[in-house]
Design a protein around this motif. Structure first.
Motif, PDB file in Angstrom:
ATOM      1  N   VAL A 514     -87.657 -92.986  49.623  1.00 17.99           N
ATOM      2  CA  VAL A 514     -86.798 -92.940  50.808  1.00 17.99           C
ATOM      3  C   VAL A 514     -86.090 -94.289  50.920  1.00 17.99           C
ATOM      4  O   VAL A 514     -86.740 -95.319  51.105  1.00 17.99           O
ATOM      5  N   HIS A 515     -84.783 -94.279  50.798  1.00 21.94           N
ATOM      6  CA  HIS A 515     -84.012 -95.521  50.891  1.00 21.94           C
ATOM      7  C   HIS A 515     -83.792 -95.861  52.367  1.00 21.94           C
ATOM      8  O   HIS A 515     -83.107 -95.142  53.092  1.00 21.94           O
ATOM      9  N   LEU A 516     -84.362 -96.962  52.792  1.00 24.39           N
ATOM     10  CA  LEU A 516     -84.181 -97.453  54.156  1.00 24.39           C
ATOM     11  C   LEU A 516     -84.235 -98.974  54.121  1.00 24.39           C
ATOM     12  O   LEU A 516     -85.160 -99.555  53.545  1.00 24.39           O
ATOM     13  N   GLY A 517     -83.250 -99.612  54.723  1.00 26.31           N
ATOM     14  CA  GLY A 517     -83.230-101.059  54.756  1.00 26.31           C
ATOM     15  C   GLY A 517     -82.912-101.680  53.417  1.00 26.31           C
ATOM     16  O   GLY A 517     -83.352-102.801  53.135  1.00 26.31           O
ATOM     17  N   ASP A 518     -82.158-100.982  52.550  1.00 28.66           N
ATOM     18  CA  ASP A 518     -81.734-101.529  51.271  1.00 28.66           C
ATOM     19  C   ASP A 518     -80.231-101.312  51.125  1.00 28.66           C
ATOM     20  O   ASP A 518     -79.554-100.894  52.064  1.00 28.66           O
ATOM     21  N   LYS A 519     -79.705-101.560  49.948  1.00 34.00           N
ATOM     22  CA  LYS A 519     -78.264-101.455  49.749  1.00 34.00           C
ATOM     23  C   LYS A 519     -77.768-100.014  49.821  1.00 34.00           C
ATOM     24  O   LYS A 519     -76.609 -99.768  50.133  1.00 34.00           O
ATOM     25  N   ALA A 520     -78.636 -99.052  49.514  1.00 32.24           N
ATOM     26  CA  ALA A 520     -78.243 -97.646  49.595  1.00 32.24           C
ATOM     27  C   ALA A 520     -78.118 -97.183  51.046  1.00 32.24           C
ATOM     28  O   ALA A 520     -77.162 -96.504  51.424  1.00 32.24           O
ATOM     29  N   VAL A 521     -79.103 -97.521  51.863  1.00 31.69           N
ATOM     30  CA  VAL A 521     -79.096 -97.193  53.303  1.00 31.69           C
ATOM     31  C   VAL A 521     -79.435 -98.489  54.039  1.00 31.69           C
ATOM     32  O   VAL A 521     -80.599 -98.764  54.314  1.00 31.69           O
ATOM     33  N   PRO A 522     -78.435 -99.299  54.384  1.00 35.22           N
ATOM     34  CA  PRO A 522     -78.685-100.645  54.919  1.00 35.22           C
ATOM     35  C   PRO A 522     -79.525-100.685  56.185  1.00 35.22           C
ATOM     36  O   PRO A 522     -80.367-101.564  56.338  1.00 35.22           O
ATOM     37  N   ASN A 523     -79.293 -99.769  57.110  1.00 31.30           N
ATOM     38  CA  ASN A 523     -80.046 -99.791  58.363  1.00 31.30           C
ATOM     39  C   ASN A 523     -80.157 -98.389  58.925  1.00 31.30           C
ATOM     40  O   ASN A 523     -79.638 -97.424  58.340  1.00 31.30           O
ATOM     41  N   ALA A 524     -80.829 -98.257  60.055  1.00 33.36           N
ATOM     42  CA  ALA A 524     -81.092 -96.938  60.642  1.00 33.36           C
ATOM     43  C   ALA A 524     -79.814 -96.239  61.074  1.00 33.36           C
ATOM     44  O   ALA A 524     -79.782 -95.004  61.142  1.00 33.36           O
ATOM     45  N   LEU A 525     -78.763 -96.978  61.372  1.00 34.82           N
ATOM     46  CA  LEU A 525     -77.494 -96.362  61.769  1.00 34.82           C
ATOM     47  C   LEU A 525     -76.921 -95.546  60.613  1.00 34.82           C
ATOM     48  O   LEU A 525     -76.402 -94.442  60.820  1.00 34.82           O
ATOM     49  N   PHE A 526     -77.019 -96.059  59.398  1.00 37.36           N
ATOM     50  CA  PHE A 526     -76.562 -95.320  58.223  1.00 37.36           C
ATOM     51  C   PHE A 526     -77.427 -94.092  57.982  1.00 37.36           C
ATOM     52  O   PHE A 526     -76.935 -93.041  57.563  1.00 37.36           O
ATOM     53  N   PHE A 527     -78.725 -94.226  58.234  1.00 37.96           N
ATOM     54  CA  PHE A 527     -79.622 -93.084  58.074  1.00 37.96           C
ATOM     55  C   PHE A 527     -79.214 -91.936  59.008  1.00 37.96           C
ATOM     56  O   PHE A 527     -79.129 -90.776  58.586  1.00 37.96           O
ATOM     57  N   LEU A 528     -78.966 -92.265  60.275  1.00 36.34           N
ATOM     58  CA  LEU A 528     -78.567 -91.237  61.228  1.00 36.34           C
ATOM     59  C   LEU A 528     -77.245 -90.591  60.830  1.00 36.34           C
ATOM     60  O   LEU A 528     -77.080 -89.369  60.918  1.00 36.34           O
ATOM     61  N   ASP A 529     -76.311 -91.405  60.386  1.00 36.45           N
ATOM     62  CA  ASP A 529     -75.009 -90.882  59.996  1.00 36.45           C
ATOM     63  C   ASP A 529     -75.124 -89.929  58.817  1.00 36.45           C
ATOM     64  O   ASP A 529     -74.403 -88.930  58.739  1.00 36.45           O
ATOM     65  N   LYS A 530     -76.044 -90.206  57.886  1.00 34.36           N
ATOM     66  CA  LYS A 530     -76.210 -89.343  56.718  1.00 34.36           C
ATOM     67  C   LYS A 530     -76.726 -87.970  57.117  1.00 34.36           C
ATOM     68  O   LYS A 530     -76.182 -86.943  56.706  1.00 34.36           O
ATOM     69  N   TYR A 531     -77.765 -87.926  57.940  1.00 31.90           N
ATOM     70  CA  TYR A 531     -78.429 -86.645  58.193  1.00 31.90           C
ATOM     71  C   TYR A 531     -77.784 -85.838  59.313  1.00 31.90           C
ATOM     72  O   TYR A 531     -78.117 -84.665  59.472  1.00 31.90           O
ATOM     73  N   THR A 532     -76.882 -86.423  60.077  1.00 31.99           N
ATOM     74  CA  THR A 532     -76.105 -85.603  61.010  1.00 31.99           C
ATOM     75  C   THR A 532     -75.030 -84.806  60.270  1.00 31.99           C
ATOM     76  O   THR A 532     -74.404 -83.928  60.867  1.00 31.99           O
ATOM     77  N   ARG A 603     -80.436 -86.371  47.292  1.00 36.86           N
ATOM     78  CA  ARG A 603     -80.198 -84.931  47.466  1.00 36.86           C
ATOM     79  C   ARG A 603     -79.009 -84.694  48.390  1.00 36.86           C
ATOM     80  O   ARG A 603     -78.167 -83.827  48.135  1.00 36.86           O
ATOM     81  N   LEU A 604     -78.942 -85.480  49.467  1.00 31.72           N
ATOM     82  CA  LEU A 604     -77.819 -85.341  50.390  1.00 31.72           C
ATOM     83  C   LEU A 604     -76.539 -85.897  49.776  1.00 31.72           C
ATOM     84  O   LEU A 604     -75.445 -85.386  50.020  1.00 31.72           O
ATOM     85  N   THR A 605     -76.663 -86.947  48.965  1.00 32.08           N
ATOM     86  CA  THR A 605     -75.501 -87.491  48.267  1.00 32.08           C
ATOM     87  C   THR A 605     -74.895 -86.438  47.339  1.00 32.08           C
ATOM     88  O   THR A 605     -73.667 -86.306  47.240  1.00 32.08           O
ATOM     89  N   SER A 606     -75.735 -85.667  46.659  1.00 36.43           N
ATOM     90  CA  SER A 606     -75.254 -84.601  45.784  1.00 36.43           C
ATOM     91  C   SER A 606     -74.523 -83.526  46.578  1.00 36.43           C
ATOM     92  O   SER A 606     -73.492 -83.008  46.146  1.00 36.43           O
ATOM     93  N   ALA A 607     -75.053 -83.180  47.747  1.00 36.89           N
ATOM     94  CA  ALA A 607     -74.413 -82.165  48.582  1.00 36.89           C
ATOM     95  C   ALA A 607     -73.032 -82.630  49.044  1.00 36.89           C
ATOM     96  O   ALA A 607     -72.075 -81.849  49.078  1.00 36.89           O
TER      97      ALA A 607
END
Length: 637
Positions: A514-532, A603-607
């Motif tokens: 699970v990418h969290l807090g790294d260059k792929a998903v820098p912070n929780a704001l990016f995480f929320l944006d991905k899964y919405t 998986r979401l990146t592929s979608a």
């Protein structure tokens, strides 16, 4: 008294249907099918390149680097593997700088703690027979959910929201703060936050002069008639309230404030930095007001224990029902809301306890009938949100099981096989039909579980973003400068969700990173944006499959086109679904396997990669005829 759950709350019925997917219906994949010899034990898609002698497993470099980047795993012994047969070459051995004699003990303790956390989560989410659920259990479930359900905005709060949106739209906060500059960043942040306060103050004055003067201006102390501006810290609570309203509104309406919400959260993050808080003398953070916290503050939690709350907050679904039935359900729901508002308003409570002069209840705050309705509407909004966001995912899972099996597609056409090979059709993974079937089912189940816990994830992401325990780092992630900040709360919940998904599907294919807090998903704001984005991608696919038969009955030319290009309507459906299940889950969409591949975020990146290429698909014209315009969630169906 027991009732069928279908009569009580529709969203739990759909949860029950999903929970009925058992291993006996779909034969499990054998270990040899999941992980081939010589491939990474974590992702199963890449050749093993390094062997961990402590873990006694072989990994590819990406999975090994992620799993052994921190903690005591950094000290594990490793051995490189030969590229040809995946066996140790015995030449290069990386010795640890320190030897830990108690490695086995530490690993055992970690496994015990993990098992205890998993057991605790399973106990919380333990399911019962959905056809005979006690009403009290449903009420308790709603009560627990209320801790993460934001209060619906009142009319006065909506006016403040408009002021906040207007101020954010004209602000260039991130453009001036998150840049490389020789000037002091703290001074820039303070100047921009003061400017934001000034904009909000100016908008209040322009909207209501009397209110603006009372809040932001005072008479000069020297006795002259001129008025001078008050310090912003005097109205700190008002600013906190405005920013809290914006966050609360965003949770219930993720498709709104898409361009300005990031600025709002970054302002709150910066205002909580010690040096910024000292300069401003306050910060912009205030905990989000939830149904539970509101009722608790006003001594009205008894409302959440009333069984009538089920009828008053259930989401009314019109599909498959006659108009009289729908109207009867609406009336029953409205009557329940009226009864609860009358029963739990402050007037009713005062009469119940003998009036405010009774000593034990002299400090009782109470709520008005309108407050009760507001709480019930908020819970109803939650059920509606949950259905609208989970329904597309659940529907796609049903289509997967309807048109495909683990052994092959429902038709005998080999073109509809879900097997993919790396390098063919843009795929970056190599899966047989059986393995891809389980991989897709597992990914969709994971998304469904994430949608079910989305409100909890919102609150935890909000907590991680504004946390004072760690500072963010402004780093070039390859997509510009972004704020990298740890997300411990979100990470814990995500790993529990992954464990729940494993229990439901009976296996795990691919990487669980699970990418969290790294260059792929820098912070929780990016995480929320991905899964919405999940419902925005899946909804058009589901609606085209659902409505294509209705479309061809109204236009013979469309039927002729479909039959000439795809053979039949079922052929069209199989073409769309097989392409989606193959290439929306093929590991594509990024420049490297660290950002894509078979990891959780990949998986979401592929979608998204599949969605971006929709205009190149042979069935794209059918999407257009069905009313599709985009996946951005603002136009289309």
């Amino acid at each position: 008294m027991k009732r069928p759950l279908r009569e009580l709350i529709s969203i739990d019925v759909e949860d029950a249907k999903l929970a009925d997917l058992k291993e006996k219906e779909i034969p499990p994949v054998s270990d040899s099918e999941i992980i081939q010899k010589g491939f990474c034990i974590e992702c199963g898609d890449q050749r093993s390149e390094i062997s961990c002698l402590t873990c006694k497993d072989d990994f590819c470099l990406v999975c090994f680097g992620y799993l052994h980047r921190t903690g005591k795993r950094k000290l594990h012994k490793t051995r490189k593997l030969k590229p040809d047969d995946g066996q140790p070459d015995g030449e290069t051995i990386k010795e640890n700088s320190e030897q830990l004699d108690n490695n086995d003990t530490t690993d055992a303790e970690a496994e015990i703690q993990t098992a205890e956390s998993i057991l605790e989560e399973q106990q919380k989410q333990a399911t019962v027979d959905r056809s005979n659920v006690e009403i009290s259990d449903i009420v308790l479930q709603i009560k627990n959910h209320c801790q993460f359900i934001p209060m619906r905005l009142t009319m006065d709060e909506r006016k403040l929201l408009r002021l906040l949106e207007a101020a954010l739209n004209v602000s260039d906060y991130t453009d001036k703060v998150d840049v490389t500059s020789f000037k002091s960043k703290s001074k820039r942040i303070v100047a921009q936050l003061r400017e934001m306060c000034s904009i909000l103050a100016g908008l209040v004055v322009a909207t209501d002069m009397d209110l603006g003067k009372s809040m932001f201006f005072r008479k000069a102390e020297d006795g002259d008639d001129e008025e001078e501006e008050e310090d912003f810290s005097v109205n700190a609570e008002w600013y906190k309230r405005v920013f809290e309203i914006g966050r609360r509104y965003k949770i219930m309406n993720p498709e709104k404030m898409r361009d300005s919400f990031g600025k709002l959260m970054y302002m709150i993050m910066d205002s909580r930095l010690p040096e910024i808080k000292e300069a401003l003398e306050f910060d912009f953070y205030k905990p989000i007001s939830t149904v539970y916290s509101f009722l608790e503050e006003n001594d009205a939690l008894a409302l959440l224990d009333d069984p009538l709350i089920i009828t008053a907050t259930t989401d009314i679904v019109s599909e498959g029902k006659s108009r009289p039935t729908i109207q009867a359900e609406i009336r029953r729901k409205e009557n329940s809301i009226k009864l609860l508002a009358k029963k739990y308003s402050s007037t009713a409570l005062s009469a119940l306890y003998g009036g405010p002069v009774v000593p034990d209840h002299r400090k009782r705050k109470g709520i008005s009938a309108e407050d009760v309705r507001q709480c019930l509407y908020s819970i109803g909004d939650y059920h509606s949100y949950l259905r609208s966001n989970r329904h597309p995912v659940e529907s796609i899972i049903k289509l997967l099981n309807q048109y495909f099996t683990a052994d092959g597609p429902s038709s005998d056409d080999p073109d509809f096989s879900l097997g993919i090979s790396s390098g063919q059709g843009g795929s970056r993974l190599s899966h047989s039909h059986t393995k891809q079937f389980h991989y897709v089912q597992q990914s969709l189940t994971l998304w469904s579980e994430i949608m079910r816990k989305m409100f909890q994830l919102w609150f935890q992401a909000d907590s991680d973003l504004v946390s004072e325990k760690s500072r963010y780092q402004l780093t070039d992630t390859g997509q510009g400068l972004n704020r990298i900040k740890p997300c411990p709360s979100v990470a814990r919940t995500m790993h529990n969700i992954i464990r729940t998904t494993m229990d439901r599907t009976g296996q795990w294919i691919g990487s669980s990173v699970v990418h969290l807090g790294d260059k792929a998903v820098p912070n929780a704001l990016f995480f929320l944006d991905k899964y919405t984005q999940v419902p925005r991608i899946l909804t058009p696919v589901f609606l085209v499959i659902k409505n294509v038969e209705d479309i061809v009955t109204t236009d013979s030319h469309i039927r002729e086109f479909i039959e000439s290009q795809f053979g039949s309507i079922d052929g069209l459906k199989m073409t769309i679904l097989s392409d989606f299940f193959k290439h929306a889950f093929d590991g594509s969409g990024a420049d490297n396997f660290y950002d894509a591949g078979s990891c959780i975020d990949g998986r979401l990146t592929s979608a998204w990669s599949w969605a971006n290429d929709i205009s190149k698909k042979p069935y794209y014209k059918i999407f257009l005829v069905a009313g599709f315009t985009s996946f951005n969630g603002t136009e289309g169906f």
